[in-house]
Write a protein that holds these residues in place. Structure first.
Motif, PDB file in Angstrom:
ATOM      1  N   GLN A   1      -5.677   3.755 -45.151  1.00  0.00           N
ATOM      2  CA  GLN A   1      -4.513   2.908 -45.435  1.00  0.00           C
ATOM      3  C   GLN A   1      -4.966   1.499 -45.783  1.00  0.00           C
ATOM      4  O   GLN A   1      -4.476   0.887 -46.740  1.00  0.00           O
ATOM      5  CB  GLN A   1      -3.598   2.835 -44.208  1.00  0.00           C
ATOM      6  N   ALA A   2      -5.889   0.994 -44.996  1.00  0.00           N
ATOM      7  CA  ALA A   2      -6.381  -0.368 -45.202  1.00  0.00           C
ATOM      8  C   ALA A   2      -7.045  -0.503 -46.565  1.00  0.00           C
ATOM      9  O   ALA A   2      -6.814  -1.475 -47.291  1.00  0.00           O
ATOM     10  CB  ALA A   2      -7.358  -0.741 -44.102  1.00  0.00           C
ATOM     11  N   LEU A   3      -7.872   0.467 -46.936  1.00  0.00           N
ATOM     12  CA  LEU A   3      -8.558   0.411 -48.227  1.00  0.00           C
ATOM     13  C   LEU A   3      -7.561   0.423 -49.371  1.00  0.00           C
ATOM     14  O   LEU A   3      -7.709  -0.302 -50.361  1.00  0.00           O
ATOM     15  CB  LEU A   3      -9.538   1.582 -48.346  1.00  0.00           C
ATOM     16  N   ASP A   4      -6.520   1.258 -49.237  1.00  0.00           N
ATOM     17  CA  ASP A   4      -5.494   1.336 -50.286  1.00  0.00           C
ATOM     18  C   ASP A   4      -4.748   0.008 -50.415  1.00  0.00           C
ATOM     19  O   ASP A   4      -4.468  -0.463 -51.531  1.00  0.00           O
ATOM     20  CB  ASP A   4      -4.503   2.462 -49.976  1.00  0.00           C
TER      21      ASP A   4
ATOM     22  N   LEU B   1      -5.843  -3.009 -49.524  1.00  0.00           N
ATOM     23  CA  LEU B   1      -6.746  -4.072 -49.980  1.00  0.00           C
ATOM     24  C   LEU B   1      -7.001  -4.006 -51.479  1.00  0.00           C
ATOM     25  O   LEU B   1      -7.318  -5.020 -52.106  1.00  0.00           O
ATOM     26  CB  LEU B   1      -8.069  -3.992 -49.229  1.00  0.00           C
ATOM     27  N   LYS B   2      -6.872  -2.831 -52.066  1.00  0.00           N
ATOM     28  CA  LYS B   2      -7.054  -2.698 -53.513  1.00  0.00           C
ATOM     29  C   LYS B   2      -5.866  -3.262 -54.286  1.00  0.00           C
ATOM     30  O   LYS B   2      -5.973  -3.539 -55.476  1.00  0.00           O
ATOM     31  CB  LYS B   2      -7.266  -1.225 -53.883  1.00  0.00           C
ATOM     32  N   LYS B   3      -4.750  -3.439 -53.593  1.00  0.00           N
ATOM     33  CA  LYS B   3      -3.529  -3.911 -54.249  1.00  0.00           C
ATOM     34  C   LYS B   3      -3.158  -5.342 -53.882  1.00  0.00           C
ATOM     35  O   LYS B   3      -2.478  -6.029 -54.647  1.00  0.00           O
ATOM     36  CB  LYS B   3      -2.349  -2.997 -53.878  1.00  0.00           C
ATOM     37  N   GLN B   4      -3.600  -5.787 -52.710  1.00  0.00           N
ATOM     38  CA  GLN B   4      -3.143  -7.079 -52.199  1.00  0.00           C
ATOM     39  C   GLN B   4      -4.286  -7.857 -51.564  1.00  0.00           C
ATOM     40  O   GLN B   4      -5.020  -7.306 -50.740  1.00  0.00           O
ATOM     41  CB  GLN B   4      -2.041  -6.852 -51.150  1.00  0.00           C
ATOM     42  N   PRO B   5      -4.463  -9.124 -51.913  1.00  0.00           N
ATOM     43  CA  PRO B   5      -5.528  -9.929 -51.294  1.00  0.00           C
ATOM     44  C   PRO B   5      -5.114 -10.446 -49.924  1.00  0.00           C
ATOM     45  O   PRO B   5      -3.933 -10.693 -49.659  1.00  0.00           O
ATOM     46  CB  PRO B   5      -5.699 -11.082 -52.281  1.00  0.00           C
ATOM     47  N   PHE B   6      -6.094 -10.594 -49.051  1.00  0.00           N
ATOM     48  CA  PHE B   6      -5.879 -11.176 -47.726  1.00  0.00           C
ATOM     49  C   PHE B   6      -6.936 -12.239 -47.479  1.00  0.00           C
ATOM     50  O   PHE B   6      -7.999 -12.236 -48.096  1.00  0.00           O
ATOM     51  CB  PHE B   6      -5.960 -10.097 -46.634  1.00  0.00           C
ATOM     52  N   ASP B   7      -6.634 -13.129 -46.551  1.00  0.00           N
ATOM     53  CA  ASP B   7      -7.596 -14.165 -46.184  1.00  0.00           C
ATOM     54  C   ASP B   7      -8.547 -13.708 -45.089  1.00  0.00           C
ATOM     55  O   ASP B   7      -9.643 -14.250 -44.946  1.00  0.00           O
ATOM     56  CB  ASP B   7      -6.856 -15.422 -45.712  1.00  0.00           C
ATOM     57  N   MET B   8      -8.129 -12.697 -44.315  1.00  0.00           N
ATOM     58  CA  MET B   8      -8.924 -12.266 -43.168  1.00  0.00           C
ATOM     59  C   MET B   8      -8.612 -10.814 -42.850  1.00  0.00           C
ATOM     60  O   MET B   8      -7.473 -10.365 -42.998  1.00  0.00           O
ATOM     61  CB  MET B   8      -8.578 -13.149 -41.952  1.00  0.00           C
ATOM     62  N   ILE B   9      -9.638 -10.075 -42.403  1.00  0.00           N
ATOM     63  CA  ILE B   9      -9.465  -8.690 -41.968  1.00  0.00           C
ATOM     64  C   ILE B   9      -9.953  -8.586 -40.530  1.00  0.00           C
ATOM     65  O   ILE B   9     -11.072  -8.990 -40.212  1.00  0.00           O
ATOM     66  CB  ILE B   9     -10.255  -7.714 -42.856  1.00  0.00           C
ATOM     67  N   ILE B  10      -9.111  -8.038 -39.648  1.00  0.00           N
ATOM     68  CA  ILE B  10      -9.512  -7.724 -38.282  1.00  0.00           C
ATOM     69  C   ILE B  10      -9.612  -6.205 -38.200  1.00  0.00           C
ATOM     70  O   ILE B  10      -8.621  -5.494 -38.391  1.00  0.00           O
ATOM     71  CB  ILE B  10      -8.503  -8.271 -37.260  1.00  0.00           C
ATOM     72  N   LEU B  11     -10.802  -5.702 -37.942  1.00  0.00           N
ATOM     73  CA  LEU B  11     -11.097  -4.277 -38.108  1.00  0.00           C
ATOM     74  C   LEU B  11     -11.627  -3.663 -36.817  1.00  0.00           C
ATOM     75  O   LEU B  11     -12.688  -4.049 -36.324  1.00  0.00           O
ATOM     76  CB  LEU B  11     -12.117  -4.117 -39.245  1.00  0.00           C
ATOM     77  N   ASP B  12     -10.886  -2.682 -36.295  1.00  0.00           N
ATOM     78  CA  ASP B  12     -11.346  -1.943 -35.121  1.00  0.00           C
ATOM     79  C   ASP B  12     -12.377  -0.900 -35.559  1.00  0.00           C
ATOM     80  O   ASP B  12     -12.198  -0.231 -36.590  1.00  0.00           O
ATOM     81  CB  ASP B  12     -10.146  -1.258 -34.461  1.00  0.00           C
ATOM     82  N   ILE B  13     -13.435  -0.747 -34.788  1.00  0.00           N
ATOM     83  CA  ILE B  13     -14.472   0.219 -35.163  1.00  0.00           C
ATOM     84  C   ILE B  13     -14.027   1.650 -34.893  1.00  0.00           C
ATOM     85  O   ILE B  13     -14.335   2.561 -35.660  1.00  0.00           O
ATOM     86  CB  ILE B  13     -15.781  -0.096 -34.412  1.00  0.00           C
ATOM     87  N   GLY B  14     -13.253   1.869 -33.821  1.00  0.00           N
ATOM     88  CA  GLY B  14     -12.854   3.231 -33.468  1.00  0.00           C
ATOM     89  C   GLY B  14     -11.498   3.612 -34.022  1.00  0.00           C
ATOM     90  O   GLY B  14     -10.486   3.550 -33.325  1.00  0.00           O
ATOM     91  N   LEU B  15     -11.462   4.014 -35.282  1.00  0.00           N
ATOM     92  CA  LEU B  15     -10.213   4.420 -35.938  1.00  0.00           C
ATOM     93  C   LEU B  15     -10.110   5.944 -35.968  1.00  0.00           C
ATOM     94  O   LEU B  15     -11.122   6.650 -35.919  1.00  0.00           O
ATOM     95  CB  LEU B  15     -10.156   3.856 -37.356  1.00  0.00           C
ATOM     96  N   PRO B  16      -8.883   6.502 -36.099  1.00  0.00           N
ATOM     97  CA  PRO B  16      -8.714   7.959 -36.067  1.00  0.00           C
ATOM     98  C   PRO B  16      -9.332   8.701 -37.251  1.00  0.00           C
ATOM     99  O   PRO B  16      -9.815   9.824 -37.093  1.00  0.00           O
ATOM    100  CB  PRO B  16      -7.185   8.131 -36.069  1.00  0.00           C
ATOM    101  N   ASP B  17      -9.309   8.097 -38.447  1.00  0.00           N
ATOM    102  CA  ASP B  17      -9.736   8.838 -39.630  1.00  0.00           C
ATOM    103  C   ASP B  17     -11.165   8.534 -40.076  1.00  0.00           C
ATOM    104  O   ASP B  17     -11.807   9.350 -40.727  1.00  0.00           O
ATOM    105  CB  ASP B  17      -8.780   8.592 -40.798  1.00  0.00           C
TER     106      ASP B  17
ATOM    107  N   GLN C   1     -17.071   0.563 -47.449  1.00  0.00           N
ATOM    108  CA  GLN C   1     -16.297   0.860 -48.658  1.00  0.00           C
ATOM    109  C   GLN C   1     -15.583  -0.377 -49.199  1.00  0.00           C
ATOM    110  O   GLN C   1     -15.561  -0.597 -50.415  1.00  0.00           O
ATOM    111  CB  GLN C   1     -15.282   1.967 -48.358  1.00  0.00           C
ATOM    112  N   LEU C   2     -15.007  -1.193 -48.317  1.00  0.00           N
ATOM    113  CA  LEU C   2     -14.268  -2.349 -48.825  1.00  0.00           C
ATOM    114  C   LEU C   2     -15.199  -3.401 -49.419  1.00  0.00           C
ATOM    115  O   LEU C   2     -14.802  -4.156 -50.304  1.00  0.00           O
ATOM    116  CB  LEU C   2     -13.377  -2.953 -47.740  1.00  0.00           C
ATOM    117  N   ARG C   3     -16.463  -3.433 -48.966  1.00  0.00           N
ATOM    118  CA  ARG C   3     -17.410  -4.399 -49.512  1.00  0.00           C
ATOM    119  C   ARG C   3     -17.793  -4.079 -50.955  1.00  0.00           C
ATOM    120  O   ARG C   3     -18.364  -4.917 -51.643  1.00  0.00           O
ATOM    121  CB  ARG C   3     -18.669  -4.468 -48.643  1.00  0.00           C
TER     122      ARG C   3
END
Length: 227
Positions: free
Chosen positions: A37-40, A42-58, A67-69
């Motif tokens: 969801q996040a990758l999708d 980020l490809k459409k909308q810019p943000f100033d900051m990303i807070i990313l949990d390492i333990g995600l379900p998918d 991937q986002l880099r």
């Protein structure tokens, strides 16, 4: 200017805490649960900051960051329940900007966001110029008002803002701003300076400021942001 923050976290209580802390600091907080969801988004909308949990379900936060880099330079703050040095090192090596271990204080999250933004996007002296430059999002504010700029207007004004008082020749501005454009002429600089002055004048009038010419012409030499 409020920062836009994308929170990628699958635990609702943690996400709500971060959202509340961000909104208390006038930041715009957006929340998604899955890495894809996040990758999708980020490809459409810019943000100033990303807070990313390492333990995600998918997928792991490490995989999301990798991937986002490939298409995004937005700063990343990792959240994790792990406290192993190897995880912290791996996170930083794949492109994270900072790392926070759970449990954490919401104030710490906000403080780290601000510290990252100050480090990556040092602000111009507003008292001297009235400008605020957000290079990541390709936005420039004047008197805290977003300027509606074209691509080349943004690049031209950005060049002037980064070195106020410096006189840029038309040729140097052409080389810096229009390096990828075909068949451009130096007269293009004059045209874009004219449209920029018009947009800046509108903001000055709206804020009842003196009609000062911010972009100064130096006869036979070029342009500078300030005299």
């Amino acid at each position: 200017m409020s920062l836009s923050v994308l929170i990628i976290e699958d635990e609702p209580s943690i996400a709500e805490t971060i959202i509340y802390a961000c909104q208390a600091e006038q930041m715009q907080a957006y929340h998604v649960v899955l890495g894809q969801q996040a990758l999708d988004v980020l490809k459409k909308q810019p943000f100033d900051m990303i807070i990313l949990d390492i333990g995600l379900p998918d997928m792991t936060g490490f995989d999301v960051c990798k991937q986002l880099r490939r298409f995004c330079n937005t700063p990343v703050l990792f959240l994790t329940a792990r406290n192993h040095e190897v995880d912290r090192i791996l996170g930083l090596e794949i492109g994270a900007d900072d790392y926070v271990t759970k449990p954490f204080s919401p104030r710490e999250i906000v403080a780290r966001i601000k510290a990252i933004q100050r480090r990556l996007h040092p602000e111009i002296d507003h008292a001297a110029t009235g400008f605020q430059l957000d290079e990541h999002a390709s936005r420039i504010y004047y008197q805290q008002q977003l300027l509606p700029l074209t691509r080349y207007e943004f690049l031209l004004l950005k060049t002037l803002i980064l070195q106020p008082h410096r006189v840029f020749s038309r040729a140097s501005l052409m080389d810096t701003v229009w390096q990828s454009a075909e068949d451009s002429m130096e007269r293009t600089v004059d045209t874009h300076v004219k449209t920029l002055r018009s947009k800046l004048r509108e903001v000055s009038l709206a804020h009842q400021l003196p009609a000062t010419t911010l972009i100064v012409t130096h006869r036979g030499m070029g342009y500078s942001l300030l005299p």
